[in-house]
Design a protein around this motif. Structure first.
Motif, mmCIF file in Angstrom:
data_model
loop_
_atom_site.group_PDB
_atom_site.id
_atom_site.type_symbol
_atom_site.label_atom_id
_atom_site.label_comp_id
_atom_site.label_asym_id
_atom_site.label_seq_id
_atom_site.Cartn_x
_atom_site.Cartn_y
_atom_site.Cartn_z
ATOM 1 N N GLY A 243 0.820 -1.213 0.000
ATOM 2 C CA GLY A 243 0.000 0.000 0.000
ATOM 3 C C GLY A 243 0.848 1.254 0.000
ATOM 4 O O GLY A 243 0.544 2.224 -0.706
ATOM 5 N N ARG B 54 -5.224 1.918 -2.170
ATOM 6 C CA ARG B 54 -5.921 1.821 -0.883
ATOM 7 C C ARG B 54 -6.338 0.397 -0.522
ATOM 8 O O ARG B 54 -6.503 0.069 0.646
ATOM 9 N N PHE C 91 -4.205 -1.308 2.163
ATOM 10 C CA PHE C 91 -4.455 -0.840 3.535
ATOM 11 C C PHE C 91 -5.791 -1.375 4.047
ATOM 12 O O PHE C 91 -5.905 -1.775 5.203
ATOM 13 N N SER D 244 -5.584 4.513 4.250
ATOM 14 C CA SER D 244 -6.220 4.160 2.976
ATOM 15 C C SER D 244 -6.860 5.374 2.311
ATOM 16 O O SER D 244 -7.026 5.398 1.096
ATOM 17 N N THR E 64 -2.989 7.432 -0.204
ATOM 18 C CA THR E 64 -3.147 6.726 -1.465
ATOM 19 C C THR E 64 -3.386 7.690 -2.616
ATOM 20 O O THR E 64 -3.774 8.842 -2.422
#
Length: 134
Positions: free
Chosen positions: A69, A75, A78, A122, A126
Protein backbone atom coordinates in the motif's frame (compact mmCIF):
# COMPACT_ATOMS: atom_id res chain seq x y z
CA UNK A 1 -3.97 16.95 4.92
CA UNK A 2 -1.03 18.97 6.12
CA UNK A 3 2.40 17.70 5.17
CA UNK A 4 3.52 17.20 8.80
CA UNK A 5 0.46 15.09 9.64
CA UNK A 6 0.89 13.08 6.45
CA UNK A 7 4.53 12.45 7.40
CA UNK A 8 3.51 11.27 10.88
CA UNK A 9 0.88 8.96 9.37
CA UNK A 10 3.47 7.66 6.88
CA UNK A 11 5.95 6.88 9.68
CA UNK A 12 3.29 5.21 11.87
CA UNK A 13 2.14 3.13 8.91
CA UNK A 14 5.73 2.09 8.20
CA UNK A 15 6.19 1.10 11.84
CA UNK A 16 3.03 -1.00 11.66
CA UNK A 17 4.38 -2.76 8.57
CA UNK A 18 7.75 -3.33 10.22
CA UNK A 19 6.13 -4.70 13.38
CA UNK A 20 4.00 -7.15 11.38
CA UNK A 21 6.99 -8.27 9.28
CA UNK A 22 9.19 -8.81 12.33
CA UNK A 23 6.45 -10.76 14.10
CA UNK A 24 5.89 -12.92 11.02
CA UNK A 25 9.60 -13.66 10.72
CA UNK A 26 9.82 -14.40 14.44
CA UNK A 27 7.25 -17.15 13.95
CA UNK A 28 9.56 -18.66 11.33
CA UNK A 29 12.83 -18.48 13.30
CA UNK A 30 11.91 -18.17 16.98
CA UNK A 31 8.32 -19.29 17.46
CA UNK A 32 8.54 -19.58 21.25
CA UNK A 33 9.37 -15.87 21.59
CA UNK A 34 6.70 -14.93 19.06
CA UNK A 35 4.11 -16.98 20.93
CA UNK A 36 5.14 -15.44 24.25
CA UNK A 37 4.73 -11.94 22.79
CA UNK A 38 1.09 -12.84 22.08
CA UNK A 39 0.50 -14.53 25.46
CA UNK A 40 0.35 -17.93 23.76
CA UNK A 41 1.98 -21.23 24.52
CA UNK A 42 3.35 -23.28 21.67
CA UNK A 43 1.35 -26.28 20.57
CA UNK A 44 3.01 -29.48 19.40
CA UNK A 45 2.79 -31.84 16.47
CA UNK A 46 0.37 -30.90 13.69
CA UNK A 47 -1.10 -28.13 15.84
CA UNK A 48 2.35 -26.51 16.07
CA UNK A 49 2.62 -26.61 12.29
CA UNK A 50 -0.77 -24.90 11.99
CA UNK A 51 0.07 -22.37 14.69
CA UNK A 52 3.38 -21.35 13.11
CA UNK A 53 1.99 -21.44 9.57
CA UNK A 54 -1.26 -19.62 10.25
CA UNK A 55 -0.06 -16.96 12.68
CA UNK A 56 3.32 -16.42 11.04
CA UNK A 57 1.80 -16.27 7.57
CA UNK A 58 -0.88 -13.85 8.73
CA UNK A 59 1.61 -11.43 10.27
CA UNK A 60 4.07 -11.64 7.39
CA UNK A 61 1.38 -11.02 4.78
CA UNK A 62 -0.16 -8.16 6.76
CA UNK A 63 3.25 -6.50 6.84
CA UNK A 64 3.70 -7.03 3.11
CA UNK A 65 0.19 -5.72 2.41
CA UNK A 66 0.93 -2.49 4.28
CA UNK A 67 4.24 -2.10 2.42
CA UNK A 68 2.50 -2.74 -0.90
CA UNK A 69 0.00 0.00 0.00
CA UNK A 70 2.79 2.40 0.85
CA UNK A 71 4.71 1.68 -2.36
CA UNK A 72 1.81 1.46 -4.82
CA UNK A 73 -0.43 4.02 -3.07
CA UNK A 74 -3.36 1.67 -3.66
CA UNK A 75 -5.92 1.82 -0.88
CA UNK A 76 -6.97 -1.83 -1.26
CA UNK A 77 -3.79 -3.00 0.47
CA UNK A 78 -4.45 -0.84 3.53
CA UNK A 79 -8.13 -1.83 3.59
CA UNK A 80 -7.35 -5.55 3.40
CA UNK A 81 -4.95 -5.30 6.33
CA UNK A 82 -7.35 -3.16 8.33
CA UNK A 83 -10.12 -5.73 7.88
CA UNK A 84 -7.82 -8.54 9.01
CA UNK A 85 -6.77 -6.63 12.14
CA UNK A 86 -10.38 -5.72 12.98
CA UNK A 87 -11.41 -9.37 12.44
CA UNK A 88 -8.73 -10.51 14.88
CA UNK A 89 -10.05 -8.08 17.51
CA UNK A 90 -13.64 -9.21 16.91
CA UNK A 91 -12.70 -12.87 17.19
CA UNK A 92 -10.86 -12.19 20.46
CA UNK A 93 -14.06 -10.68 21.82
CA UNK A 94 -16.11 -13.62 20.51
CA UNK A 95 -13.67 -16.04 22.16
CA UNK A 96 -14.24 -14.25 25.46
CA UNK A 97 -18.02 -14.01 25.07
CA UNK A 98 -18.70 -17.57 23.93
CA UNK A 99 -15.70 -19.78 24.67
CA UNK A 100 -14.32 -18.84 28.07
CA UNK A 101 -11.19 -17.08 26.82
CA UNK A 102 -9.69 -14.20 28.75
CA UNK A 103 -10.69 -10.74 27.62
CA UNK A 104 -7.30 -9.38 26.55
CA UNK A 105 -7.87 -5.65 26.36
CA UNK A 106 -4.09 -4.99 26.06
CA UNK A 107 -4.18 -6.80 22.71
CA UNK A 108 -7.62 -5.67 21.50
CA UNK A 109 -7.09 -1.92 21.97
CA UNK A 110 -3.90 -1.78 19.84
CA UNK A 111 -5.64 -3.86 17.15
CA UNK A 112 -8.48 -1.36 16.99
CA UNK A 113 -6.02 1.55 16.90
CA UNK A 114 -3.93 -0.12 14.18
CA UNK A 115 -7.01 -0.97 12.13
CA UNK A 116 -8.17 2.63 12.38
CA UNK A 117 -4.75 4.04 11.44
CA UNK A 118 -4.74 1.78 8.39
CA UNK A 119 -8.23 2.99 7.43
CA UNK A 120 -7.01 6.56 7.69
CA UNK A 121 -3.93 5.65 5.63
CA UNK A 122 -6.22 4.16 2.98
CA UNK A 123 -7.78 7.60 2.56
CA UNK A 124 -4.80 9.90 3.13
CA UNK A 125 -1.75 8.08 1.77
CA UNK A 126 -3.15 6.73 -1.46
CA UNK A 127 -3.37 8.00 -5.02
CA UNK A 128 -7.18 7.80 -4.78
CA UNK A 129 -7.32 10.74 -2.37
CA UNK A 130 -5.43 13.06 -4.71
CA UNK A 131 -7.71 12.55 -7.71
CA UNK A 132 -10.40 15.19 -8.10
CA UNK A 133 -13.60 14.42 -9.98
CA UNK A 134 -13.74 16.11 -13.37
Amino acid sequence: MKKALRTVLWVLTGLIALNFLVMGLRWAVAPSGAAEALNMSLFNGAALSSQIGDVGGLFLCMGLFVLFGMVTKKREWFLATSLLVYAIAIFRILAWLFHGASLVIPLIVPEIVIGTLLLIASKKLTADQSQKPE
